[in-house]
Design an enzyme around this catalytic site. Sequence first.
Site, PDB file in Angstrom:
ATOM      1  N   HIS A  18       0.888  -1.240   0.013  1.00 52.34           N
ATOM      2  CA  HIS A  18      -0.012  -0.138  -0.011  1.00 52.34           C
ATOM      3  C   HIS A  18       0.808   1.193   0.005  1.00 52.34           C
ATOM      4  O   HIS A  18       0.518   1.978  -0.866  1.00 52.34           O
ATOM      5  CB  HIS A  18      -0.877   0.099   1.220  1.00 52.34           C
ATOM      6  CG  HIS A  18      -2.241  -1.088   1.217  1.00 52.34           C
ATOM      7  ND1 HIS A  18      -2.013  -1.872   2.336  1.00 52.34           N
ATOM      8  CD2 HIS A  18      -2.872  -1.397   0.307  1.00 52.34           C
ATOM      9  CE1 HIS A  18      -3.324  -2.666   2.332  1.00 52.34           C
ATOM     10  NE2 HIS A  18      -3.543  -2.505   1.067  1.00 52.34           N
ATOM     11  N   LYS A  42     -17.195  -8.832   5.837  1.00 56.13           N
ATOM     12  CA  LYS A  42     -15.622  -8.987   6.420  1.00 56.13           C
ATOM     13  C   LYS A  42     -15.717  -8.773   7.872  1.00 56.13           C
ATOM     14  O   LYS A  42     -16.248  -7.572   8.305  1.00 56.13           O
ATOM     15  CB  LYS A  42     -14.803  -8.469   5.721  1.00 56.13           C
ATOM     16  CG  LYS A  42     -14.631  -8.877   4.341  1.00 56.13           C
ATOM     17  CD  LYS A  42     -13.498  -8.132   3.634  1.00 56.13           C
ATOM     18  CE  LYS A  42     -13.016  -8.452   2.313  1.00 56.13           C
ATOM     19  NZ  LYS A  42     -12.055  -7.845   1.576  1.00 56.13           N
ATOM     20  N   ARG A  91      -1.710  -5.718  -9.153  1.00 52.62           N
ATOM     21  CA  ARG A  91      -0.422  -6.590  -8.760  1.00 52.62           C
ATOM     22  C   ARG A  91      -0.264  -7.581  -9.754  1.00 52.62           C
ATOM     23  O   ARG A  91       0.840  -8.019 -10.403  1.00 52.62           O
ATOM     24  CB  ARG A  91      -0.445  -7.568  -7.450  1.00 52.62           C
ATOM     25  CG  ARG A  91      -0.656  -6.568  -6.154  1.00 52.62           C
ATOM     26  CD  ARG A  91      -0.805  -7.465  -4.990  1.00 52.62           C
ATOM     27  NE  ARG A  91      -2.230  -8.155  -5.244  1.00 52.62           N
ATOM     28  CZ  ARG A  91      -2.971  -8.331  -4.159  1.00 52.62           C
ATOM     29  NH1 ARG A  91      -2.664  -8.067  -3.021  1.00 52.62           N
ATOM     30  NH2 ARG A  91      -4.105  -8.713  -4.390  1.00 52.62           N
ATOM     31  N   SER A 129      -3.212  -7.839   2.107  1.00 51.09           N
ATOM     32  CA  SER A 129      -3.658  -7.861   3.336  1.00 51.09           C
ATOM     33  C   SER A 129      -4.203  -9.392   3.879  1.00 51.09           C
ATOM     34  O   SER A 129      -3.778  -9.765   4.799  1.00 51.09           O
ATOM     35  CB  SER A 129      -4.666  -7.001   3.496  1.00 51.09           C
ATOM     36  OG  SER A 129      -4.097  -5.663   3.220  1.00 51.09           O
TER      37      SER A 129
END
Length: 157
Positions: A18, A42, A91, A129
């Site tokens: 990040h 979540k 990514r 994460s």
Amino acid sequence: MQRICLFPGTFDPITVGHLDIIYRSLDLFDKLYIGIGRNAAKVPMFSEEKRVDWIQSIFKDEPRVDSVVYEGLTVDCCKRVNAKFILRGIRYVNDFEYEKAIADMNRSLDHNIETIFLTCLPQYTSVASTLVRDVIRNGGDASPFLPPIVNQAVQNK
């Protein structure tokens, strides 16, 4: 006119990946809000307050960076902070496909908000994460993936 951007995510926890995206984006924007999104589906590992504290500590000497906690649509949070840009880190190729679908939806909700994609540096492609939380949960060494202040808090937990 100021170029204001929102970088949305859970940042649970904020990682060196990040930080790579944030620091590299600072030349593009006058103000960057790190948007800590609430996701009802979540259960976070770290409280919103803790995540905000980490962000404030990490960027205490960078006035262009601030944080905001939000629930609901990202475009609504953009309107709240006057952001015309959404920042997303990529990514892998499959990240792009997923993120492009979200960007297209956001654009259809508000055509004045543009999504900007930054690809992460190769050394950060595996830093997610979700994976970092698994390392922490299972007692592994997450220090290579975390800013020092976050790693210290994790070690003291």
